[in-house]
Design a protein around this motif. Structure first.
Motif, short mmCIF file in Angstrom:
data_model
loop_
_atom_site.label_atom_id
_atom_site.label_comp_id
_atom_site.label_asym_id
_atom_site.label_seq_id
_atom_site.Cartn_x
_atom_site.Cartn_y
_atom_site.Cartn_z
N GLN A 185 0.83 -1.21 0.00
CA GLN A 185 0.00 0.00 0.00
C GLN A 185 0.86 1.25 0.00
O GLN A 185 1.91 1.29 0.63
CB GLN A 185 -0.90 0.03 1.24
N LEU A 186 0.35 2.25 -0.68
CA LEU A 186 0.97 3.56 -0.63
C LEU A 186 -0.01 4.49 0.06
O LEU A 186 -1.06 4.84 -0.50
CB LEU A 186 1.28 4.06 -2.04
N TYR A 240 -8.41 8.22 5.05
CA TYR A 240 -8.18 6.88 5.58
C TYR A 240 -7.05 6.84 6.60
O TYR A 240 -6.77 5.80 7.18
CB TYR A 240 -7.92 5.89 4.44
N ILE A 260 -15.73 12.41 -7.93
CA ILE A 260 -16.39 11.20 -8.43
C ILE A 260 -17.67 10.96 -7.64
O ILE A 260 -18.66 10.47 -8.19
CB ILE A 260 -15.46 9.96 -8.35
N PHE A 315 -19.36 13.23 -16.19
CA PHE A 315 -19.57 11.81 -15.90
C PHE A 315 -20.56 11.60 -14.77
O PHE A 315 -21.25 10.60 -14.74
CB PHE A 315 -18.23 11.14 -15.58
N VAL A 368 -10.60 8.63 -10.49
CA VAL A 368 -10.62 8.05 -9.15
C VAL A 368 -9.23 7.73 -8.63
O VAL A 368 -8.44 7.07 -9.31
CB VAL A 368 -11.50 6.78 -9.15
N GLY A 369 -8.97 8.21 -7.44
CA GLY A 369 -7.71 7.90 -6.79
C GLY A 369 -6.60 8.87 -7.09
O GLY A 369 -5.54 8.83 -6.46
N LEU A 418 -14.69 4.77 -17.09
CA LEU A 418 -15.02 6.10 -17.59
C LEU A 418 -14.00 6.63 -18.59
O LEU A 418 -14.37 7.33 -19.53
CB LEU A 418 -15.10 7.10 -16.42
N TYR A 450 -9.49 4.51 -15.78
CA TYR A 450 -10.22 5.09 -14.66
C TYR A 450 -11.66 4.58 -14.63
O TYR A 450 -12.40 4.77 -15.59
CB TYR A 450 -10.24 6.62 -14.78
N GLY A 451 -12.02 3.91 -13.58
CA GLY A 451 -13.39 3.47 -13.39
C GLY A 451 -14.08 4.31 -12.34
O GLY A 451 -13.45 5.18 -11.73
N ASP A 452 -15.34 4.06 -12.11
CA ASP A 452 -15.97 4.88 -11.08
C ASP A 452 -15.78 4.30 -9.67
O ASP A 452 -16.16 4.93 -8.69
CB ASP A 452 -17.45 5.17 -11.39
N LYS A 453 -15.16 3.12 -9.59
CA LYS A 453 -14.82 2.56 -8.28
C LYS A 453 -13.33 2.51 -7.99
O LYS A 453 -12.91 2.56 -6.85
CB LYS A 453 -15.35 1.12 -8.18
N ALA A 454 -12.56 2.33 -9.03
CA ALA A 454 -11.11 2.26 -8.85
C ALA A 454 -10.44 2.52 -10.18
O ALA A 454 -11.12 2.53 -11.23
CB ALA A 454 -10.70 0.89 -8.31
N SER A 455 -9.16 2.73 -10.15
CA SER A 455 -8.39 3.03 -11.35
C SER A 455 -7.12 2.20 -11.39
O SER A 455 -6.64 1.74 -10.35
CB SER A 455 -8.02 4.51 -11.38
N GLU A 468 -3.09 1.68 -13.21
CA GLU A 468 -1.97 2.27 -13.94
C GLU A 468 -0.90 1.21 -14.17
O GLU A 468 -0.48 0.52 -13.23
CB GLU A 468 -1.39 3.43 -13.12
N LYS A 503 -5.73 2.47 -7.74
CA LYS A 503 -6.06 3.65 -6.95
C LYS A 503 -7.54 3.62 -6.58
O LYS A 503 -8.38 3.27 -7.42
CB LYS A 503 -5.77 4.92 -7.77
N TYR A 504 -7.82 4.03 -5.38
CA TYR A 504 -9.20 3.99 -4.87
C TYR A 504 -9.63 5.39 -4.44
O TYR A 504 -8.79 6.22 -4.10
CB TYR A 504 -9.29 3.04 -3.69
N PRO A 505 -10.92 5.62 -4.40
CA PRO A 505 -11.36 6.95 -3.98
C PRO A 505 -11.12 7.19 -2.49
O PRO A 505 -10.95 8.31 -2.07
CB PRO A 505 -12.86 6.96 -4.29
N ALA A 529 -9.30 4.79 -0.17
CA ALA A 529 -8.44 3.79 0.47
C ALA A 529 -7.04 3.98 -0.10
O ALA A 529 -6.87 4.58 -1.16
CB ALA A 529 -8.96 2.39 0.17
N ARG A 536 -3.63 3.67 -2.02
CA ARG A 536 -3.21 3.16 -3.30
C ARG A 536 -2.55 1.79 -3.10
O ARG A 536 -1.90 1.56 -2.09
CB ARG A 536 -2.17 4.15 -3.84
#
Lengths: 378, 378, 378, 378
Positions: free
Chosen positions: B290-291, B298, C167, C222, C253-254, D155, D264-269, D271, D283-285, D287, D289
């Motif tokens: 985790q980063l 959080y 988001i 969006f 996101v993120g 997205l 990029y999704g609407d719950k997580a992304s 890379e 990546k999370y909105p 939580a 990374r």
């Protein structure tokens, strides 16, 4: 080539085979893959080998191969057994007239290492030790920079190799890789330092050319019941005044194979990590930090003769391993063809193996004595 | 506040002033900025201070401020002199009834540290030591994770602080920052470990709560003629069985202020670097790495109460320093207002200062003895 | 200085205050912190201001301050309101004879921007726009490298600014920062591109000096129900033939504040990220990549005159913001003192503000037309 | 297997051979390595092939191999020629009854792609296209995360592939790799987008499953005299509402093979970068990374069935390439053995090839029209 060890479930045997396959120059044709003849046979089947050349044990194999006509027998054997079997297998094949590629650490103890050195010398055969991390092109670049004086005088080496896989007591649970590595009868006097600390030592020596003079080691078995250390920290002193920190761990939770080395000179410094092996960071006292990347024309010929693909396309562990094989194969081919002036070859030798065993035993002695301990070279 | 030290050319004084300014709660109104009265006067002019409150020496300042009506005098003094002056200045102001913020290392030796502890206790004043790296929010998060048991039992700490600025003999050339740090009469018994190794020690203790039991130190003066070590490597043992590696250097070419700490527990591990202070890496045995990034919801309340701006907008060195000031100022305000139940306060104290001095002296003793050396706490 | 906007709950006002405080040169003495007079009063209390100089609205404040003796009134006002109030407040204070520091985007639309340009010119006052990212020393280094020809001809610019905070439909939930930014009556014709895309545009222009010629924009909302775009992607063309990609998002996101710019020249290329702002990466066709780090002597004077602390000690967002204030304050001081030859000053001006508004409106027009759209400069 | 193309000097042919060798399952036994028969012969010698199976041209080879007894002839051919030869060679071998592995882009134009699709279908043979980046385990993990809904609704996709090698006019200087890639008669209607942009497109589609609906492309030939674009920037729109930015360049100085994708999704992304392929960042909105690393048990079975070595030991480009071969070989073996229920197989097919050609042609059309251009699928 032939192989001893590396049957089903083994880890490093498969790596050796991929490394040997990669460049299409070496073919596996024979093996004694397990101390269990049935398992050896099945492993041979997996590998689509001629059943006649899958042997029940290594002595049988050495005899069997030696009995074949010269142009059909193996040229060399790859030894990928647990540590305690390296010496007897190597001895057997060398004396039967075969070249040898052997996994590290070279032997079970210094005594065997000294003896093996004698045998190799007497046999006049190629002996290559797979300290595979020295196969990475950027490690070769690092060495070349030191040789070219770009770092100035080397003052300090920080080498570390943390892993986390043994934080659970998987050796007690019978996981095969863990079990033999923590068993003094198979691994030798050390687990963590013998298995991976020795890579850190070898890497530092490969890059800097410096020899150790004394170490002060602190060994711990963090997992209770474990008979060998799973964590070792060392202060080290090199001949000529350089100092160092070297540590390895099998219980550094969340680390994978995070071998890293930093070499500090009085003109420049280096940093290399095996998990991101295509990068070599160079730091200067008064100029921007540099990121050297594998495969670029600005690198030395010593690094670039090991490239397979263009810069930016990462090469990695198997390719580095294969580079050891490439050089060993070149030496073996030259030996077979009677070519005597094509060296030097860039692979670890029996001398490196002896130095590694001395390192392990001196570290073990220091940890027991709780004190700085000098190297006593034979 | 008032300031002793920190005149023109000084580095850390300016940092203290920016840290104090940042949040608009503290105002610099008086100072004795140099042992040279004229330089002190000019520094006061630079800072737009009332000349009447710019003093020629610290004793004059303590007397002068104490003579002012209570609502006009300074509340506390910030001591930013070279090490050998910390104790006399702190003693003087504490005895004159002022709270104190003092740079590290706390004193010149353990003896002074023990005496200062007594003086602080007797004076009943706030004493804050600027081990500034503990002011970073992600360091606070790290500590909170350890406290919350997220790492399990801490097994190993690797703390390092390499710098490269002293590879040139700039102390001999008269560079002021370098000169006093390598002068035993001003810096004390150690240069590198006293100046920055002590930060690494403090950081490890802040995060883990562990106390050192013994160290084995190897000190080197790589630049010839230097009277104190410019490189120090230590193996360390903590009470309770944890082990560690701690090193610092002023001659690691190309390193800037690369303080890094890794804490390995049996459940999870942490990694933090001061050069990229908004990141905290957490590693698990069986889950993705985790980063954690500063400012996110959080994180713990302990980390987040020190945020100034949203995540992704980096905060850095001065803000962390200011966090020490914020907490010290809160404690001082509470002391002035007679509030006694608002703690705990999150800043390093005289106890941390003593522990730091013990660390330095034990390391020096070990390096001299070339052997493991236990801590002897008074 | 005085402040309009920035009361309790505001984000950017607090940043402006810290930036102004940091270097001890600027003091906040007056404000109209909210359109709600009671809230303004309470905010003034929080900030320990003289209640007589905490005003119920900005016009009152301009009159009140102008009525004070010259040596007691504010020298300049910082405008930190939502976008739609920038113009009326700036106009009011400029016409009342005050210098202005204003948040971005400069105005509500191009028409206002043109008018403001006229007013600034007529008033002869300093007008500074806080495109704060240009305050980072390594951004200044980047600009200097382009100016010095180190990149050769600039061919391509890739500028991106992804955020993820919108988001969730927090604007509908009434989160204040979100609500006004997505409200066409307060934010203007664009949300995402107006709020952060404009930073990317400004940054590209600051570094390269290139002017946009045409854009092709694709805007998306969006989150359903949102009246302005929360994501905008643009292809851009610069005068002289350079090309670019520029995008911004509030729903990635993120992502936090992941502003990044890459500038590709025919001799070298640059990469800079605001989340790691002390690093500047320079890439060459035939030499190792370089990592330039803030504060080092090898950087240009233009970057280094903005250093506060040594290399390796990170500086960050607030310091960069403070650099804009430092330069604006220098210009204001010079204006007050009648110094006319001390420039150039390194802060964004009303010209940058107009260019930013043109960028926003051209992007909006392109997104509506679904086609490449040229810039029409007044 | 047999190979068409890939003689001395070729780059990608050697990669195909290493990929095929690596796992010891595939053996190269025949080839037509060059359009120059002598060069083909010499290349065959280099590779230690039976001279009888080294052919002067591909048609001869198809006939020759087809004439061999079934158990001696090749099972499949690998086509590694420049683009314009893909179709005729593939057609020839498919019609002669061989399976085919073909480099990308699949054909010279859409027309050929449609025709090839028909031929593959009629022949009932395996056709695998080496969009090799989809062979990386962490790319497979990314796809699985999207499939498992971990990202929610996708997205936005940002896919980029900058290289810098063509900044010098090495095509005009006759460098072979450069020359054919910039020659419309050999490369097709596009250079940069056809050669590498198509990888970015394929990667995005592989991970997200989304199909393109329209693109707006901006093509530039920065190096004067170059007949095809060396830089292409695209805005893209996917069916279902997702948006994207996709760009590629051959003149981004200092970039090597810096393919990167962010989804990029609407719950997580997500890379992922091919230069550091063992890492996948999530990546999370709300939580921390995550950094997912190849080979760990917490990854999906879909990723982990492609591991060769433990986590932390990097795998890279050749291994990913070999994963395409492994899957294609599995499909070919199953086809030979009449196994029909062992799929799905994870390799790019003729459908992916057609989609890739449509992408190239639509991008070219858009760049010419200077306008958004919809996909017209046959």
């Amino acid at each position: 080539m032939g192989m001893v060890g590396g049957g089903r479930d083994a880890f490093i045997g498969a790596v050796h085979r991929m490394a040997a396959n990669l460049d299409g120059q070496i073919e596996l044709v024979a093996g004694a893959f397990s101390s269990d003849p049935e398992k050896s046979r099945l492993s041979g089947e997996d590998l689509l080998l001629d059943p006649a050349r899958v042997y029940g044990d290594f002595e049988q194999m050495a005899r069997g191969e030696a009995a074949l006509p010269e142009d059909r027998r193996i040229d060399f054997v790859a030894i990928v057994t647990p540590n305690h079997m390296h010496f007897p297998v190597a001895k057997c094949f060398l004396e039967a007239g075969f070249h040898v590629v052997c996994d590290k650490p070279m032997t079970f103890n210094v005594e065997e290492a000294v003896e093996l050195m004698r045998i190799v010398s007497q046999a006049g055969k190629v002996f290559a030790l797979t300290h595979n991390y020295t196969g990475y092109p950027m490690v070769k670049e690092a060495r070349q920079m030191v040789r070219d004086g770009k770092l100035g005088k080397v003052l300090k080496v920080v080498a570390e190799y943390p892993q986390g896989w043994l934080i659970r007591d998987i050796d007690a649970e019978g996981q095969k890789q863990a079990a033999w590595r923590t068993d003094p009868a198979k691994a030798g006097a050390s687990s963590c330092i013998g298995d991976i600390g020795t890579h850190a030592e070898n890497l530092g020596r490969y890059i800097t050319g410096l020899q150790l003079e004394a170490v002060c080691a602190d060994f711990t078995s963090f997992v209770s019941g474990r008979r060998l250390e799973d964590d070792g920290n060392l202060l080290v002193r090199y001949k000529g005044g350089a100092k160092g920190v070297l540590y390895a761990s099998q219980v550094s939770v969340g680390e994978e194979n995070s071998l890293m080395i930093r070499v500090y000179g009085d003109k420049a410094s280096l940093e290399w990590r095996q998990e991101y092996p295509n990068d070599l960071i160079v730091k200067y006292p008064d100029a921007p930090r540099q990121l050297l990347r594998r495969g670029n024309p600005y690198l030395s010929a010593e690094a670039n003769r090991f490239n397979r693909i263009p810069p930016g396309h990462p090469e990695a562990f198997i390719e580095a391993f294969a580079n050891i094989y490439l050089e060993a194969a070149r030496a073996i081919r030259d030996a077979i063809n009677g070519v005597s002036d094509a060296g030097p070859y860039d692979f670890p030798t029996v001398d490196d193996g002896l130095e590694g065993m001395l390192f392990i035993e001196t570290a073990v002695a220091s940890a027991k004595a709780n004190a700085w301990t000098p190297f006593r070279r034979p």
